[in-house]
Design a protein around this motif. Structure first.
Motif, mmCIF file in Angstrom:
data_model
loop_
_atom_site.group_PDB
_atom_site.id
_atom_site.type_symbol
_atom_site.label_atom_id
_atom_site.label_comp_id
_atom_site.label_asym_id
_atom_site.label_seq_id
_atom_site.Cartn_x
_atom_site.Cartn_y
_atom_site.Cartn_z
ATOM 1 N N LYS A 1 113.472 109.767 69.223
ATOM 2 C CA LYS A 1 112.104 109.711 69.746
ATOM 3 C C LYS A 1 111.762 108.336 70.313
ATOM 4 O O LYS A 1 110.806 108.203 71.067
ATOM 5 C CB LYS A 1 111.095 110.112 68.670
ATOM 6 C CG LYS A 1 110.978 109.134 67.515
ATOM 7 C CD LYS A 1 109.961 109.604 66.509
ATOM 8 C CE LYS A 1 109.814 108.609 65.374
ATOM 9 N NZ LYS A 1 108.852 109.075 64.386
ATOM 10 N N ARG A 2 112.546 107.310 69.980
ATOM 11 C CA ARG A 2 112.304 105.965 70.512
ATOM 12 C C ARG A 2 113.087 105.690 71.792
ATOM 13 O O ARG A 2 112.901 104.648 72.418
ATOM 14 C CB ARG A 2 112.655 104.914 69.474
ATOM 15 C CG ARG A 2 111.671 104.860 68.337
ATOM 16 C CD ARG A 2 111.838 103.603 67.561
ATOM 17 N NE ARG A 2 110.929 103.572 66.439
ATOM 18 C CZ ARG A 2 111.064 102.754 65.420
ATOM 19 N NH1 ARG A 2 112.067 101.913 65.385
ATOM 20 N NH2 ARG A 2 110.193 102.776 64.442
ATOM 21 N N PRO B 1 122.847 118.558 72.904
ATOM 22 C CA PRO B 1 122.889 118.205 71.477
ATOM 23 C C PRO B 1 123.936 117.133 71.152
ATOM 24 O O PRO B 1 123.736 116.316 70.252
ATOM 25 C CB PRO B 1 123.209 119.528 70.791
ATOM 26 C CG PRO B 1 123.803 120.391 71.846
ATOM 27 C CD PRO B 1 123.214 119.942 73.140
ATOM 28 N N ASN B 2 125.049 117.099 71.897
ATOM 29 C CA ASN B 2 126.065 116.067 71.652
ATOM 30 C C ASN B 2 125.533 114.681 71.983
ATOM 31 O O ASN B 2 125.870 113.700 71.324
ATOM 32 C CB ASN B 2 127.322 116.349 72.476
ATOM 33 C CG ASN B 2 128.043 117.587 72.007
ATOM 34 O OD1 ASN B 2 127.847 118.046 70.883
ATOM 35 N ND2 ASN B 2 128.866 118.142 72.864
ATOM 36 N N LEU B 3 124.697 114.595 72.999
ATOM 37 C CA LEU B 3 124.109 113.316 73.379
ATOM 38 C C LEU B 3 123.132 112.826 72.310
ATOM 39 O O LEU B 3 123.067 111.632 72.014
ATOM 40 C CB LEU B 3 123.408 113.450 74.729
ATOM 41 C CG LEU B 3 123.106 112.188 75.500
ATOM 42 C CD1 LEU B 3 124.335 111.329 75.664
ATOM 43 C CD2 LEU B 3 122.548 112.535 76.857
ATOM 44 N N ILE B 4 122.398 113.735 71.706
ATOM 45 C CA ILE B 4 121.501 113.375 70.600
ATOM 46 C C ILE B 4 122.314 112.819 69.435
ATOM 47 O O ILE B 4 121.927 111.823 68.807
ATOM 48 C CB ILE B 4 120.659 114.595 70.160
ATOM 49 C CG1 ILE B 4 119.689 115.004 71.274
ATOM 50 C CG2 ILE B 4 119.919 114.323 68.873
ATOM 51 C CD1 ILE B 4 118.625 113.969 71.596
ATOM 52 N N ILE C 1 123.285 109.261 70.217
ATOM 53 C CA ILE C 1 122.146 108.352 70.032
ATOM 54 C C ILE C 1 121.982 108.028 68.549
ATOM 55 O O ILE C 1 121.806 106.871 68.171
ATOM 56 C CB ILE C 1 120.857 108.976 70.604
ATOM 57 C CG1 ILE C 1 120.958 109.098 72.118
ATOM 58 C CG2 ILE C 1 119.632 108.136 70.237
ATOM 59 C CD1 ILE C 1 119.864 109.938 72.737
ATOM 60 N N LYS C 2 122.062 109.054 67.705
ATOM 61 C CA LYS C 2 121.951 108.831 66.260
ATOM 62 C C LYS C 2 123.108 107.990 65.746
ATOM 63 O O LYS C 2 122.929 107.169 64.843
ATOM 64 C CB LYS C 2 121.903 110.172 65.534
ATOM 65 C CG LYS C 2 120.610 110.933 65.762
ATOM 66 C CD LYS C 2 120.641 112.281 65.075
ATOM 67 C CE LYS C 2 119.368 113.076 65.340
ATOM 68 N NZ LYS C 2 119.447 114.427 64.755
#
Length: 174
Positions: free
Chosen positions: A65-66, A51-54, A57-58
């Motif tokens: 999703k891209r 979740p930290n990696l997500i 990315i944000k």
């Protein structure tokens, strides 16, 4: 059955990559390089496991999703210096024998003996790279135009700058 076999193979490769540690190898030029396995995750698995990696990315203003690939690398370097001391008239009344500085990214310490100054400098940083589907090649064609692959890279250390980065996608000949 073919789909399940491929899925089982993917999960086995991920498990092998998790168990296998970062391996140090020697290049043809005699330098040190590192090698490890590559994870193949679906977006749902990525969200659950990292979740930290997500969030990273944000933070780079990329929709998860891209994302096509994600690279996270922690970098640490250390250099020890020994420098001869020379007589100085400037601060001859102040005597300093040792020093140390430390923050989240840097650690500098040193001491002096009669003739030499010993300094140890170490630096640690984390590199985050996301390769994603960005802008469309021909935006006026809307959904009929494929998106270009782009990459975003960030370092955690606010004092560091990236001077060079290259991502090459190798296409298989059909």
């Amino acid at each position: 059955m073919h789909r399940l076999k491929n899925e089982n193979s993917r999960i086995s490769a991920n498990l092998e990559a998790e168990v296998k540690a970062l391996v140090e190898i020697e290049t043809k030029a005699g330098q040190v390089a590192y090698q490890n396995g590559v994870y193949q995750l679906h977006l749902k698995e990525l969200v659950e496991l990292y979740p930290n990696l997500i969030n990273e990315i944000k933070n780079l203003k990329v929709k998860p999703k891209r994302a096509e690939s994600i690279l996270t690398t922690s970098i640490q370097s250390q250099k020890e210096l020994t420098i001869e001391l020379r007589d100085s008239v400037i601060y001859d009344t102040i005597q300093v024998k040792a020093f140390a500085y430390s923050d989240q990214w840097y650690n500098v310490s040193g001491y002096s003996d009669d003739k030499k100054q010993h300094v140890v400098i170490s630096m640690q940083d984390t590199l985050i790279q996301v390769v994603y589907k960005g802008e469309r090649k021909k935006p006026w064609l809307w959904i009929f135009s494929p998106r270009k692959l782009e990459q975003r890279i960030a370092l955690k250390n606010p004092n560091a700058k990236i001077s060079y980065s290259q991502f090459i996608e190798i296409q298989k000949e059909k």
